[in-house]
Enzyme design. Sequence first.
Site: not given
Length: 606
Positions: A215, A211-213, A242
């Site tokens: 995508g 996961y990241c901020t 997220i």
Amino acid sequence: MSDLERAEPYGVLLYYKYASVPDLDELVSFYERSCNSLGLLGRVRLAAHGVNVTVGGKLSALEEHIDVVKSNALFEGTDFKLASCDQPLNDKVAKECGFTSLSIRVVEELVTFSSHPLVRSPDISFAGRHLSALEFHSVLQSAGKLLDEGSPTSSERLVLLDARNLYETRIGKFHTPGLETLDPQIRQYSDLHDWIDDNSERLQGKCILMYCTGGIRCEMASAYIKGKGSGFENVYQLYGGIQRYLEQFPDGGFFKGKNFVFDHRISVGSSNANVISTCLLCSCPFDDYSTRCRCASCRMLVLVCDSCRVEGSIYTCELCQKHSKCGLSTPATENCKSEVLPREIKLSTLSSERQEKITGFGASRKLRILCLHGFRQNASSFKGRTASLAKKLRNIAELVFVDAPHELCFIFQPPVIDGHSELSTEHRGPPPKEKCKKKFAWLVPPDFTAGSEADWKEADGPFDPLQYQQQTGGFDSSLAYLKSMYLQEGPFDGILGFSQGAAMAALVCAHKDKLKGEMNFRFAILCSGFTLNLAEFEHGSINCPSLHIFGRDHGRDRQIPNKASADLSEYFENGSRVVIQHDSGHIIPTRSPYIDEIKNFLQQFL
């Protein structure tokens, strides 16, 4: 801005799209027309393989922009993440985040996945499978239950991988009790590539949830992991990042803390956003980056609470402390009033411009390049010789010049008549020393004795133009000196070396991995260089992006032969080195096309 304008709903829009762009110039024109006509500010990054956009403006204008973008078949299936928020109130934060103007740039990569050019970039079509926020949550929920029950199932092979930077993961991250969570603790996304390589055994054979901020960082990283082959097939990523997860689970779900964002909002929390991070100095709960405090060594954002923060103070992040950089942040006192007393850098001795760089306020986006002069030169003379280069690079780079550590004796030869020195001793002396500029060198033998009071020395024979090749034994002392320069004047994006300075810079590149945390840099420019003390290295073994500039064979550089510089370039990886040969003398050429090639090399690091 008028009260009426402030009353209108404001928002921030994020979206990216990986797709083959048929006409970049046309796409640039489209974004210029659309964003300017709608009054949108922020960042637009365009590449041959897609777009990455973060812009802010009136909600109505952002919605209109989305409609226009959707009409282009290129953006079919794009996830537009639109959030309402307050307008930027902190001009300092808004400026640093790029929200006081519109920046549209064509780049090589939408996100820089590696600090050095890769022989082959990851194939985005090979990226990990997308999981919606609901699917991602369900997997975490199921894994947590099975682990609680002690069931020996495939869930034991599940790992959660955070693809963000340390300053982001400090204030918020996913947490499922008992589930292995990997936080790479990297300063910047371009470090993730090396972390994955160094931790492949922790990922192989596992089911990886990334996961990241928003995508986009997971797209590139997941494709790279899957490209490693057998044992790396099961890679999944949170679609929309997220941000989409918190929209689906307003109470935060399995995400604890706040989501760091790259716009004036700084961070976004759930309705139950607990503070999970602490002040760097006193360890009290704190997660507010609005003051933009930064590490003096690497310039990464750090958290310093209101009670500990002192104007003009210098701080050292946990990564620099871990890698033995000088601890510039002193612990807070009992009443939480910190005394930040740097041991090696005195703020009062630094210019206001330098103070801005190390505290993070008004920081320049230019590349900072440390420049190493040649044998029997000094910083002042080298700065003069490269004035044209500095002028032509002034919009993208700042050149920083330092004297080498070893001051050399002044050498003179008395006039000779008919093969004999005929003048009396009192008339044979050199000119007054105070009228001569000091000369310095990098590598010197261990028994070197000249010092800061170096005086004139009469030559005991004809001047040897190749004596610089004999200065080979002082690498350790020269390196220690460079480390101190990094601490005082850094950080730097790259190193430029000329002649003997290039030989020194090449040796630093050869030891780049050992110097991580002490001398971080992303590239080297080696001008009229030659090899010294590289016998233990093989050709093509130095892994550092490099630009080699030297005279052609039969050119006008009488000092360093073409073969010597060409041989030095061979020690660097073939896929990451660039060679420029010119017809000029012992100089760095700045006329076209050479200056254009230099700029092209530097552009990839902006």
